[in-house]
Motif scaffolding. Sequence first.
Motif, PDB file in Angstrom:
ATOM      1  N   GLN A   1     -28.043  28.386   4.732  1.00  0.00           N
ATOM      2  CA  GLN A   1     -27.616  28.880   3.538  1.00  0.00           C
ATOM      3  C   GLN A   1     -28.840  28.669   2.647  1.00  0.00           C
ATOM      4  O   GLN A   1     -29.220  29.672   1.843  1.00  0.00           O
ATOM      5  CB  GLN A   1     -26.511  27.893   2.734  1.00  0.00           C
ATOM      6  CG  GLN A   1     -25.189  28.489   3.457  1.00  0.00           C
ATOM      7  CD  GLN A   1     -24.139  27.004   3.103  1.00  0.00           C
ATOM      8  OE1 GLN A   1     -24.331  26.246   2.229  1.00  0.00           O
ATOM      9  NE2 GLN A   1     -22.734  27.369   3.477  1.00  0.00           N
ATOM     10  N   ARG A   2     -29.691  27.391   2.851  1.00  0.00           N
ATOM     11  CA  ARG A   2     -30.759  27.325   1.950  1.00  0.00           C
ATOM     12  C   ARG A   2     -31.675  28.217   1.683  1.00  0.00           C
ATOM     13  O   ARG A   2     -32.240  28.909   1.143  1.00  0.00           O
ATOM     14  CB  ARG A   2     -31.261  25.886   1.908  1.00  0.00           C
ATOM     15  CG  ARG A   2     -32.196  25.397   0.819  1.00  0.00           C
ATOM     16  CD  ARG A   2     -32.207  23.991   0.668  1.00  0.00           C
ATOM     17  NE  ARG A   2     -31.525  23.355   1.835  1.00  0.00           N
ATOM     18  CZ  ARG A   2     -32.269  22.701   2.577  1.00  0.00           C
ATOM     19  NH1 ARG A   2     -33.475  22.667   2.639  1.00  0.00           N
ATOM     20  NH2 ARG A   2     -31.589  21.933   3.651  1.00  0.00           N
ATOM     21  N   LEU A   3     -32.059  28.531   3.396  1.00  0.00           N
ATOM     22  CA  LEU A   3     -33.122  29.540   3.601  1.00  0.00           C
ATOM     23  C   LEU A   3     -32.663  30.989   3.101  1.00  0.00           C
ATOM     24  O   LEU A   3     -33.459  31.637   2.504  1.00  0.00           O
ATOM     25  CB  LEU A   3     -33.293  29.752   5.190  1.00  0.00           C
ATOM     26  CG  LEU A   3     -33.930  28.412   5.854  1.00  0.00           C
ATOM     27  CD1 LEU A   3     -34.018  28.688   7.327  1.00  0.00           C
ATOM     28  CD2 LEU A   3     -35.315  28.400   5.162  1.00  0.00           C
TER      29      LEU A   3
ATOM     30  N   PHE B   1     -30.642  31.736   0.662  1.00  0.00           N
ATOM     31  CA  PHE B   1     -30.888  31.773  -0.957  1.00  0.00           C
ATOM     32  C   PHE B   1     -32.435  31.923  -1.384  1.00  0.00           C
ATOM     33  O   PHE B   1     -32.777  32.248  -2.260  1.00  0.00           O
ATOM     34  CB  PHE B   1     -30.262  30.541  -1.678  1.00  0.00           C
ATOM     35  CG  PHE B   1     -28.623  30.908  -1.676  1.00  0.00           C
ATOM     36  CD1 PHE B   1     -28.151  31.928  -2.549  1.00  0.00           C
ATOM     37  CD2 PHE B   1     -27.667  30.025  -1.181  1.00  0.00           C
ATOM     38  CE1 PHE B   1     -26.764  32.428  -2.620  1.00  0.00           C
ATOM     39  CE2 PHE B   1     -26.533  30.321  -1.035  1.00  0.00           C
ATOM     40  CZ  PHE B   1     -25.782  31.453  -1.913  1.00  0.00           C
ATOM     41  N   HIS B   2     -33.126  31.185  -0.487  1.00  0.00           N
ATOM     42  CA  HIS B   2     -34.521  31.095  -0.659  1.00  0.00           C
ATOM     43  C   HIS B   2     -35.061  32.730  -0.661  1.00  0.00           C
ATOM     44  O   HIS B   2     -35.757  33.097  -1.397  1.00  0.00           O
ATOM     45  CB  HIS B   2     -35.280  30.261   0.233  1.00  0.00           C
ATOM     46  CG  HIS B   2     -36.791  30.312  -0.042  1.00  0.00           C
ATOM     47  ND1 HIS B   2     -37.539  29.903  -1.006  1.00  0.00           N
ATOM     48  CD2 HIS B   2     -37.598  31.003   0.786  1.00  0.00           C
ATOM     49  CE1 HIS B   2     -38.936  30.082  -0.791  1.00  0.00           C
ATOM     50  NE2 HIS B   2     -38.875  30.875  -0.141  1.00  0.00           N
TER      51      HIS B   2
ATOM     52  N   LEU C   1     -41.188  29.447   4.502  1.00  0.00           N
ATOM     53  CA  LEU C   1     -39.805  29.072   4.198  1.00  0.00           C
ATOM     54  C   LEU C   1     -40.007  27.477   3.791  1.00  0.00           C
ATOM     55  O   LEU C   1     -40.394  26.716   4.289  1.00  0.00           O
ATOM     56  CB  LEU C   1     -38.942  29.309   5.088  1.00  0.00           C
ATOM     57  CG  LEU C   1     -38.919  30.768   5.745  1.00  0.00           C
ATOM     58  CD1 LEU C   1     -38.143  30.962   7.114  1.00  0.00           C
ATOM     59  CD2 LEU C   1     -38.308  31.473   4.365  1.00  0.00           C
ATOM     60  N   PRO C   2     -38.911  27.134   2.935  1.00  0.00           N
ATOM     61  CA  PRO C   2     -38.677  25.742   2.670  1.00  0.00           C
ATOM     62  C   PRO C   2     -38.383  24.888   3.441  1.00  0.00           C
ATOM     63  O   PRO C   2     -37.388  25.493   4.270  1.00  0.00           O
ATOM     64  CB  PRO C   2     -37.645  25.842   1.245  1.00  0.00           C
ATOM     65  CG  PRO C   2     -37.006  27.205   1.522  1.00  0.00           C
ATOM     66  CD  PRO C   2     -37.698  27.946   2.215  1.00  0.00           C
TER      67      PRO C   2
ATOM     68  N   PHE D   1     -25.193  36.690  -7.054  1.00  0.00           N
ATOM     69  CA  PHE D   1     -25.494  37.904  -5.846  1.00  0.00           C
ATOM     70  C   PHE D   1     -24.239  38.661  -5.552  1.00  0.00           C
ATOM     71  O   PHE D   1     -23.054  37.836  -5.138  1.00  0.00           O
ATOM     72  CB  PHE D   1     -26.004  37.050  -4.656  1.00  0.00           C
ATOM     73  CG  PHE D   1     -27.443  36.799  -5.059  1.00  0.00           C
ATOM     74  CD1 PHE D   1     -28.355  37.464  -5.498  1.00  0.00           C
ATOM     75  CD2 PHE D   1     -27.735  35.433  -4.734  1.00  0.00           C
ATOM     76  CE1 PHE D   1     -29.843  37.478  -5.700  1.00  0.00           C
ATOM     77  CE2 PHE D   1     -29.264  35.143  -5.067  1.00  0.00           C
ATOM     78  CZ  PHE D   1     -30.188  35.965  -5.324  1.00  0.00           C
TER      79      PHE D   1
ATOM     80  N   PRO E   1     -26.902  30.730  -7.892  1.00  0.00           N
ATOM     81  CA  PRO E   1     -25.907  31.169  -7.091  1.00  0.00           C
ATOM     82  C   PRO E   1     -25.397  30.367  -5.905  1.00  0.00           C
ATOM     83  O   PRO E   1     -24.337  30.486  -5.403  1.00  0.00           O
ATOM     84  CB  PRO E   1     -26.468  32.379  -6.088  1.00  0.00           C
ATOM     85  CG  PRO E   1     -27.746  32.866  -7.279  1.00  0.00           C
ATOM     86  CD  PRO E   1     -28.222  31.323  -7.906  1.00  0.00           C
ATOM     87  N   LYS E   2     -26.104  29.314  -5.212  1.00  0.00           N
ATOM     88  CA  LYS E   2     -25.682  28.658  -4.235  1.00  0.00           C
ATOM     89  C   LYS E   2     -24.908  27.510  -4.588  1.00  0.00           C
ATOM     90  O   LYS E   2     -24.078  27.082  -3.832  1.00  0.00           O
ATOM     91  CB  LYS E   2     -27.144  28.173  -3.371  1.00  0.00           C
ATOM     92  CG  LYS E   2     -27.950  27.009  -4.153  1.00  0.00           C
ATOM     93  CD  LYS E   2     -28.885  26.634  -3.185  1.00  0.00           C
ATOM     94  CE  LYS E   2     -30.007  25.883  -4.193  1.00  0.00           C
ATOM     95  NZ  LYS E   2     -31.397  26.303  -3.847  1.00  0.00           N
TER      96      LYS E   2
ATOM     97  N   GLU F   1     -26.582  20.562  -4.170  1.00  0.00           N
ATOM     98  CA  GLU F   1     -26.563  20.862  -2.937  1.00  0.00           C
ATOM     99  C   GLU F   1     -26.351  19.678  -2.036  1.00  0.00           C
ATOM    100  O   GLU F   1     -25.666  20.043  -0.841  1.00  0.00           O
ATOM    101  CB  GLU F   1     -28.143  21.568  -2.675  1.00  0.00           C
ATOM    102  CG  GLU F   1     -28.219  22.156  -1.262  1.00  0.00           C
ATOM    103  CD  GLU F   1     -29.598  22.916  -1.184  1.00  0.00           C
ATOM    104  OE1 GLU F   1     -29.653  23.586  -0.237  1.00  0.00           O
ATOM    105  OE2 GLU F   1     -30.132  23.177  -2.612  1.00  0.00           O
TER     106      GLU F   1
END
Lengths: 200, 200
Positions: A27-29, A31-32, B18-19, B64, B89-90, B183
Motif C-alpha cells: 500500500q505504502r509503495l 501510494f508513493h 522506493l521508500p 484517487f 489518500p492513504k 499509517e
Amino acid sequence: MQKYSEPLSRLISELAKLPGIGTRSAQRLAFHILSLGDEEAFSLADSIVTAKKELKYCSVCGNFTDVDPCIICSNGARDQSVICVVGSPKDVVFFERMKEYKGLYHVLHGNIDIINGIGPEDINLKSLFVRLQKSDAVKEVIVATNPNIEGEATAMYLARAIKPTGIKVTRIASGVPIGGDLEYTDDATLIKAMEGRREI
Amino acid sequence: MQKYSEPLSRLISELAKLPGIGTRSAQRLAFHILSLGDEEAFSLADSIVTAKKELKYCSVCGNFTDVDPCIICSNGARDQSVICVVGSPKDVVFFERMKEYKGLYHVLHGNIDIINGIGPEDINLKSLFVRLQKSDAVKEVIVATNPNIEGEATAMYLARAIKPTGIKVTRIASGVPIGGDLEYTDDATLIKAMEGRREI
C-alpha cells in the motif's frame, strides 16, 4: 464495498507479490508511486520491462547479461584457469563485491535437490562440462553453492563428475554459516571462506 | 569493472528509489523480477503505468479514483451529513478498513506548514469550502489530519474558517499518539480516536 479503485487495487496486489513486501508495504509503495511524477513512475515500469527484455543468459556461464558472452566471460584480463560455480546470478554479485576473486563464474540456476525432483540435468550443468572439455585453461573449479543440503549435494556431484578429468575441485570453506545463505554473508566471511577452500 | 549489466543496474537503482527499499532489498527484488515469467513481470510494470494513467483526483473529495466522482462520493448510502478531512489518500484507506465510519471524506493532499511555506491555498481546501457552500446536508466536519504540528495547524485553520457557517467542526481524539502517523495506528486506536472526537 470496494476499498480501492481497480487500478490501485491491482497495483497493490502486484507489489504485494514481491518477496518481503507485505500488504501494508505494498500500500505504502503504491501510494508513493502515485505521488511520483509521470516520468518517474513510467521510468520505474520501463526499467522492469527493459531488464526483462534485454537480459538473457550468457551462453558461456549462464549469468544474466545484455551482451553475449557476458562482460566477465569476455574479459581476457580475468584468470581463465579458475571457475567459481554458484547457484544463482545474485551470488556472482556477492563475489564481485568482495573484489578479491579474479576468475570466471558458472551459474547453475538452482541446485541438485533429490527430494524435490531436481536432478543434474535440470540445472545449468551440461554447459559447465562443455566449457571444461573445450578449454585446457581451467585448472580449478571452486564450488560456491550455498552451504545447505542441496548446495552440498551439488558440490558432491561436481566433485565426482570433474575429478576424473584431473581438474581440481574445491569447496569454499565453512565460515559461511551452515544452513545459511550467501546473500546474508558479510564480505569478510566470504573472503575467509574463499581462502579456506579445500579439495573435495 | 562494472558490477551489473546496464539494464540490471538501472532496474536496481529504480527500485532503490522506493521508500523503505535499500540497495540490498533492491538487488533481491531485481533478481526476483528477472526470475519471473515475462507475463508476470510485464504485468507488474503495466500495473504501475495503468495506475498512473487511470487514477485521477476525484473532483469532489480529491481522493484517487478512476471514475469521477469517486465511488465513495457517488455512494448515496453513505452518510452525507459528515465529512472526514484527511491529509493523504492513504488515510482514507485506514478509515475504510476500520469499517465503522460511513460518512464522506475530503483529501487535502498535505497540511498547512508555515515553516515550509505551505499555506491554505497550497492544499486541497478551496474545494472543501465549495462543498460546504453547495450543500446544506453537511452538519459536521471531522478533522482527521495527523496529530503533529502541521496537522494541528490545519485543524485550527479549518475550525476558524468553518465554525462561523454553523457547521460543527470536530477533531479526532488523541488516542492516536502525538507525533505519530495514522499509517502506523491500529484499528482499535483509530476507533477510539473517532469516538472520542471533540469540538474545536
